[in-house]
Each structure stands twice: as C-alpha cells, then as structure tokens.
Enzyme design. Structure first.
Site, PDB file in Angstrom:
ATOM      1  N   ASP A 157      -5.145  -8.525  -2.883  1.00  8.02           N
ATOM      2  CA  ASP A 157      -5.410  -8.178  -1.492  1.00  8.02           C
ATOM      3  C   ASP A 157      -6.664  -8.872  -0.954  1.00  8.02           C
ATOM      4  OD1 ASP A 157      -5.397  -7.006   1.013  1.00  8.02           O
ATOM      5  OD2 ASP A 157      -5.339  -4.953   0.306  1.00  8.02           O
ATOM      6  N   HIS A 167       0.840  -1.204   0.000  1.00  9.36           N
ATOM      7  CA  HIS A 167       0.000   0.000   0.000  1.00  9.36           C
ATOM      8  C   HIS A 167       0.872   1.250   0.000  1.00  9.36           C
ATOM      9  CE1 HIS A 167      -3.347  -2.653   0.458  1.00  9.36           C
ATOM     10  NE2 HIS A 167      -3.021  -2.986   1.704  1.00  9.36           N
TER      11      HIS A 167
END
Length: 426
Positions: free
Chosen positions: A292, A241
């Site tokens: 994810d 991220h």
C-alpha cells in the site's frame, strides 16, 4: 518453466540452494508514496487519521514529475524484490502534469512506473485508477486531487495508452481500478464493467469508519453491502482493505469469490482497524497482502502483522492456521500466495512447476532464525522470527535479481532516488 529435471547432475555453472519459496505477489501498492515514508509521523493539533495523512500526501505529490515517479518506483520495487515480493499490483492514480492537465500521452505516468518495473525486473500488474470526485454523491473534487482526475472518456484513453506501454514488458497485466465508491459515481462504475473484459478489477472500500458513515448517509447502505448489491463482484475483483464490515458483508464478500486485499502495515500506520479474518476464512474467503503506502516494505512483516493483529483482538494464538496441527506461517504464506496471484491476474499461484514463471525466493538456512528447521517450521520461522534478513536470492522469470539479500541494481537506483528526494523534500 519449460521442463523440470529431477536428480540432475550439478554442472559447473549451476547453483545449489537448500530452500526456496514461490515469490509473493504484492497486490496493492502506491509506489510514489515510498518517497514520503516517515514524513507524516508528527502529531497535529487535533486527532490524526487517514484524512490528515492524506493532506500531507497531496502536498508531497504537487512537485513530482514522471522522472521523479520512475525513480521512486524503482527504489520501491528494488526493496520489494529484496523482501520476497516478485510481482506488484500498482494501483496508480497520479496521472497528470503539475498543473493538473493531461500529458500529451495520457499514460505518461503509467509509463514511468512500467519503466521502473522493467528496470528492476519485478512483475507488473498495472491498475490505472479512475478518480473523478471528492466524495459520495459526485462531490466536486478538491484542488489537491487535480493530478488524479479523469472522466470516463479520458480514462478509456488512459487505459489504452497504459496497455501500449505495458507491451514493453514480458508478462505485464493491465487491469481496471475504480478508486473507491466516494471517487466514482454509480454510473461510472457500471460503465467500467465492459472495459474490464475479464481483467482484474481493484477498488478501495470500507477502509475508514468515516467512509462507512458517509456511504450510509449517501445511499442508506454500507460500502461493501452497496457494492455487492450494485456491481457484478466475482473472482476477478479485489476489494482492498474492506476493514469495516458487518457479519453479513463478511459472508457476502467471501461468497462472491473476490479477494480481500489486506495491507496490515499501512492499515496499522493509518490507524484504520482490523479486517475480520477468522469469520471470512471460515466462510471460504480468499485474501492477499500488499504494501500500500510503502511506509515499510517487508513481505514477512505483512504476514506477521496480519496474524498478530488477530491475536491481539481475539486474545488467541495461531488464529490463521487452518486446522489442528497446521503451520500458521505456511497457511499464511499459501493463502496470500493464492489470493494475490488471483487478484493480479496471473492464474494459479507460482512455484516450481512446468508452465509457471520461475519466481522464486531462496532462504538462508544458516540464518540464526532458520537453523535446524525442517518442513513448515522453516516457513513459520521465516515469517515470525527471521523476516527479510533471512532471504538470500530472488529470481523473477528465471532471472536472478537478488543475491546475498541485495538487488543487483540497488546502488544505482538508490543514487538516482537520493537526488530526487533531495529536491522534493528540501
């Protein structure tokens, strides 16, 4: 591949395909979350965020057994292969039994996801997660986190067990994953470095603005700033991220050689924000993409949304093309391929080359989005116009697993998955 022959005569058992791409690494997955896709899309009484989504996730995992995890992971891996992902980085933090106690085999849950990889044929980089605390400053964990928790000694045994399970697969890699700066202490992070021993090291970082604020309150530094100052971050690391960074952090991350693990679909679904791609790439930064939360599994969509987010925020087109006349789709694909391969510990990016694993994705050039395309325009059209419906076949380690866009085990895997979800959701 042991050898490549050019101009070979087509034999009766041979196949002809007009276009192939190297299989894409999926550098960040929580496979078990595929089973809750779509269950967190109802608005609450207050503003929803990652933190409210997380509470729904905790309730979903309360009932999952190793067999459930195996079934859900197998379905996710089937879909990944159909979408053009040929290796997955499984950031795995669901470790313990229903009561929060370790299994007799501490790595039983890791064995479940490795078994799912073996069943489906996807390449596996397993990233067993160290998760010890609920927040910065070693805050006491919450009840919903009981199945995730390990101290350092338990984690070392978990890692050893995961390595034993991984030997059943032909080319599995086992890395190290401190969950985040809020879930491990500085002392634990330092102790993990010798455990890594040149393995991939992955960590969530700076995903939400609250995380940044909490890190500042705890340490006086922002998350990426603190990590770069206090850990030996280098090319073996993947910072997942890294959404909220200052210009100095962005430059520091690029110069470290670490890969930025970007998950555009999940980051959009959770309302996280946009990674500062342009200055990061201008500084020589490396990136890869991951699915994810697996709310939607689609390699082309991850790349497309990565570019479109930048277009919307910068009000410009072809942001991630690396120069005048460059193909945006080809540069996106090549960048994610190189960064993802490095992050998952497989060395140079794949392709048709001696010494490389034959992880290939063939495209259907008769697909409406690909008709009469040539060269890099094929990749542009695949990423921005065709997507996964343009994928014909997928090979992993030279074995064809997907044909006509469908995994050979899809029907069987889906039946087991359906039975598991009936029990978990009912």
């Amino acid at each position: 591949m042991a050898a490549i022959e050019v101009g070979a005569t087509l034999g009766d058992a041979d196949e002809r395909h007009r276009c192939a791409l190297p299989g894409m690494p999926n550098l960040h997955s929580h496979a078990f979350q595929r089973g809750m896709a779509g269950l967190a899309e109802r608005r609450g009484v207050s503003s929803d965020s990652f933190w409210t989504w997380r509470e729904i996730m905790y309730r979903f995992v309360d009932r999952m057994t190793p067999d459930d995890v195996r079934a859900i992971a197998a379905m996710a891996y089937v879909e990944m292969l159909e979408a053009g992902f040929t290796r997955v980085g499984e950031f795995h933090y669901l470790h313990h039994d229903l009561d929060g106690q370790p299994f007799a085999d501490r790595a039983e849950m890791s064995g479940a996801v490795l078994s799912a990889a073996g069943e489906t044929g996807i390449g596996m980089t397993l990233l067993p997660v160290l998760y010890s605390y609920a927040g910065f400053g070693a805050q006491a964990p919450q009840p919903g986190q009981a199945r995730f928790l390990n101290a350092l000694d338990g984690y070392a045994r978990l890692l050893e067990g995961a390595q034993a399970h991984a030997r059943a697969l032909p080319d599995a890699v086992v890395g190290v994953a401190p969950h985040s700066l809020r879930a491990v202490s500085p002392e634990q992070l330092r102790a993990l470095v010798p455990l890594a021993r040149h393995r991939p090291v992955h960590i969530h970082i700076a995903e939400q603005e609250k995380e940044v604020a909490d890190c500042l309150a705890w340490s006086g530094a922002r998350p990426v700033e603190w990590l770069l100052d206090n850990a030996p971050v280098d090319g073996t690391w993947c910072l997942v991220h890294a959404t909220h960074m200052t210009d100095a952090e962005t430059l520091g991350l690029a110069r470290s050689g670490a890969v930025a693990g970007l998950c555009p679909i999940t980051e959009a679904n959770l309302g996280d924000g946009l990674f500062p791609v342009a200055p990061f790439l201008d500084a020589g930064g490396r990136f890869g993409v991951g699915s994810d939360s697996n709310v939607l599994i689609d390699c082309a969509e991850e790349l497309r949304l990565l570019e479109y987010g930048q277009r919307l925020s910068r009000r410009a087109r072809n942001v991630m093309a690396r120069g005048a006349g460059h193909s945006t789709g080809a540069d996106l694909y090549a960048g994610a391929l190189a960064g993802g391969s490095a992050a998952l510990g497989t060395g140079p990016a794949g392709g048709i080359a001696v010494g490389q694993s034959a992880d290939l994705v063939s495209l259907d050039l008769d697909h409406p989005a690909l008709l009469h395309r040539q060269g890099d325009t094929i990749t542009d059209s695949f990423v921005f116009a065709g997507g996964r419906s343009a994928i014909d076949c997928v090979w992993r380690h030279g074995e064809k697993l997907v044909e006509g866009g469908q995994h050979r085990a899809r029907d069987r895997v889906r039946r087991v998955y359906a039975r598991v979800l009936e029990r978990l959701i009912a």
